[in-house]
Design an enzyme around this catalytic site. Structure first.
Site, mmCIF file in Angstrom:
data_model
loop_
_atom_site.group_PDB
_atom_site.id
_atom_site.type_symbol
_atom_site.label_atom_id
_atom_site.label_comp_id
_atom_site.label_asym_id
_atom_site.label_seq_id
_atom_site.Cartn_x
_atom_site.Cartn_y
_atom_site.Cartn_z
ATOM 1 N N GLU A 2 52.154 32.045 39.274
ATOM 2 C CA GLU A 2 52.386 31.789 37.836
ATOM 3 C C GLU A 2 53.781 31.350 37.824
ATOM 4 O O GLU A 2 54.915 31.831 38.209
ATOM 5 C CB GLU A 2 52.300 33.173 36.982
ATOM 6 C CG GLU A 2 52.484 33.014 35.812
ATOM 7 C CD GLU A 2 51.686 31.933 34.882
ATOM 8 O OE1 GLU A 2 52.393 31.116 34.179
ATOM 9 O OE2 GLU A 2 50.340 32.041 34.944
ATOM 10 N N ASN A 52 55.280 27.402 41.149
ATOM 11 C CA ASN A 52 54.368 26.328 40.697
ATOM 12 C C ASN A 52 53.247 26.204 41.657
ATOM 13 O O ASN A 52 53.343 25.366 42.547
ATOM 14 C CB ASN A 52 55.163 25.262 40.491
ATOM 15 C CG ASN A 52 54.319 24.190 39.573
ATOM 16 O OD1 ASN A 52 53.315 23.968 39.779
ATOM 17 N ND2 ASN A 52 55.125 23.058 39.141
ATOM 18 N N ASP A 75 45.736 27.010 30.328
ATOM 19 C CA ASP A 75 46.349 26.267 29.250
ATOM 20 C C ASP A 75 45.304 24.931 28.883
ATOM 21 O O ASP A 75 45.419 24.075 30.241
ATOM 22 C CB ASP A 75 47.676 25.981 29.502
ATOM 23 C CG ASP A 75 48.399 25.261 28.442
ATOM 24 O OD1 ASP A 75 47.795 24.588 27.557
ATOM 25 O OD2 ASP A 75 49.947 25.355 28.274
ATOM 26 N N GLU A 155 43.268 37.445 27.508
ATOM 27 C CA GLU A 155 42.827 36.354 26.735
ATOM 28 C C GLU A 155 41.291 36.662 26.536
ATOM 29 O O GLU A 155 40.886 36.136 25.463
ATOM 30 C CB GLU A 155 43.062 35.076 27.608
ATOM 31 C CG GLU A 155 42.475 33.765 26.688
ATOM 32 C CD GLU A 155 43.531 33.697 25.696
ATOM 33 O OE1 GLU A 155 43.060 32.943 24.532
ATOM 34 O OE2 GLU A 155 44.558 34.045 25.463
#
Length: 179
Positions: A2, A52, A75, A155
């Site tokens: 992350e 990353n 995202d 989420e």
């Protein structure tokens, strides 16, 4: 993996809490149960790395070392000029195919229909991945994984509370014969 500091810190804190909770649960159980379930073994095979993944995934995972990859509510990068930053892209699919062993599964879920269609179309177009439906995966014993994909993330819980829709797409890593 992350890249966002707050998200990686949250995940790190959750892992630590799960380890503490598992150890205290095992400590309060009977001696026989405690022996059968070694508290030091609980949640030791999970970790978070702040890095990353789009750049460094092959540096962390050897070829064909993973059995599953999860892209849970990524995202959506709605603006067209930001689509290159989406976590599913032709370039990144090559990286994922490298790390995922043949037969491994890529799980994707989102509450954004456009993103679902984007991820699905890119995975379907990539020669190392083949779509596999939810029923087939459940028949293979992966029902608990699929249930967790739908409901275990913050989420996912938020989408349920708001009575939103979720779109799941799963793909199996296939071996492609060289000619």
């Amino acid at each position: 993996m992350e890249i966002r500091v707050q998200v990686s810190q949250y995940v790190q804190d959750r892992i630590a809490a799960l380890r503490v909770n598992a150890a205290s649960t095992a400590a309060s159980s009977s001696a026989v149960e405690a022996e059968a379930s070694n508290p030091s073994a609980h949640y030791q095979n999970v970790s978070i790395v702040r890095a990353n993944a789009m750049k460094f995934l092959p540096n962390y995972f050897p070829k064909h070392s993973l059995t599953s990859l999860f892209f849970l509510f990524p995202d959506p990068h709605f603006k067209s000029r930001k689509h290159k930053a989406r976590i599913i892209s032709p370039t990144l699919l090559a990286e994922y195919a490298y790390a995922l062993r043949p037969g491994g599964i890529v799980y994707t879920i989102t509450d954004v229909k456009d993103l679902h269609e984007w991820m699905r179309s890119h995975l379907e177009a990539f020669p190392f991945f083949s779509y596999v439906d939810e029923e087939t995966l459940r028949a293979e014993g992966k029902g608990p994984i699929i249930d967790a994909v739908y409901t275990s993330t913050e989420e996912g819980k938020k989408v349920e509370r708001n009575k939103g829709e979720k779109w799941l797409a799963c793909f199996r890593r296939v071996e492609v014969e060289r000619q």
